[in-house]
Design a protein around this motif. Sequence first.
Motif, short mmCIF file in Angstrom:
data_model
loop_
_atom_site.label_atom_id
_atom_site.label_comp_id
_atom_site.label_asym_id
_atom_site.label_seq_id
_atom_site.Cartn_x
_atom_site.Cartn_y
_atom_site.Cartn_z
N ARG A 1 -1.63 6.41 1.83
CA ARG A 1 -1.56 4.87 1.93
C ARG A 1 -2.76 4.57 2.05
O ARG A 1 -3.28 3.33 1.51
CB ARG A 1 -0.44 4.41 3.11
N GLU A 2 -3.59 5.12 3.03
CA GLU A 2 -4.99 4.70 3.35
C GLU A 2 -5.92 4.62 2.19
O GLU A 2 -6.92 3.93 2.17
CB GLU A 2 -5.62 5.50 4.35
N ALA B 1 1.35 3.98 -3.04
CA ALA B 1 1.18 5.32 -2.60
C ALA B 1 2.25 6.25 -3.35
O ALA B 1 2.21 7.47 -3.71
CB ALA B 1 0.85 5.62 -1.41
N TYR B 2 3.57 5.73 -2.99
CA TYR B 2 4.94 6.46 -3.50
C TYR B 2 4.57 6.41 -5.00
O TYR B 2 4.88 7.65 -5.55
CB TYR B 2 6.00 5.73 -3.00
N TRP C 1 -0.57 12.26 -1.44
CA TRP C 1 1.02 12.26 -1.35
C TRP C 1 1.60 13.59 -1.60
O TRP C 1 2.61 14.08 -0.83
CB TRP C 1 1.47 11.25 -2.43
N ARG D 1 0.81 -1.26 0.13
CA ARG D 1 0.12 0.08 0.06
C ARG D 1 0.79 1.35 0.10
O ARG D 1 0.73 2.29 -0.69
CB ARG D 1 -1.10 0.01 1.28
N GLY D 2 1.78 1.33 0.87
CA GLY D 2 2.86 2.56 0.71
C GLY D 2 3.58 2.79 -0.41
O GLY D 2 3.87 3.62 -0.84
N HIS D 3 3.91 1.72 -1.04
CA HIS D 3 4.60 1.58 -2.10
C HIS D 3 4.03 2.02 -3.46
O HIS D 3 4.19 3.02 -4.29
CB HIS D 3 5.23 0.04 -2.51
N ARG E 1 1.31 11.63 3.62
CA ARG E 1 1.72 10.24 3.35
C ARG E 1 0.83 9.04 3.87
O ARG E 1 0.42 8.16 3.31
CB ARG E 1 3.12 9.76 3.82
N GLU E 2 0.42 9.13 5.29
CA GLU E 2 -0.44 8.29 5.96
C GLU E 2 -1.81 8.26 4.98
O GLU E 2 -2.41 7.19 4.71
CB GLU E 2 -0.66 8.60 7.27
#
Length: 113
Positions: free
Chosen positions: A52-53, A16-17, A43, A12-14, A48-49
């Motif tokens: 990701r969500e 988003a990045y 982003w 999920r974080g990746h 960032r959070e």
Amino acid sequence: ADDPTDARAEIRGHVAYYVGNGEGYRRAVAESFPEAEDVAAAWQAGDRETARERVTDEMVEALGVAGTPEAARAQLEAVRDVEVVDEPIVVVPAGMDADVADRTIDALAPAGR
């Protein structure tokens, strides 16, 4: 990861990045997932959070390989079998715990390596 939820959180974080930083990637992802626009906006705003969500489970499933080692290997094999894919590229998300990164690489490495 032994817990598939943990593995999906990493992806999920990746996602988003990449959606937040790559204009071409954002546009391509937004064709199938309009919520990519919200991910990118969060982003780029530095949240960032929230970014990701906003990455949905469907985005994780379509854009990443995540789950238990066995499930991840099966997913990667399915990607390898797609006719237009010559060689998939496996990227371990930045900031991932070194032990998790090593387990990921070991789990997804081709047999005999």
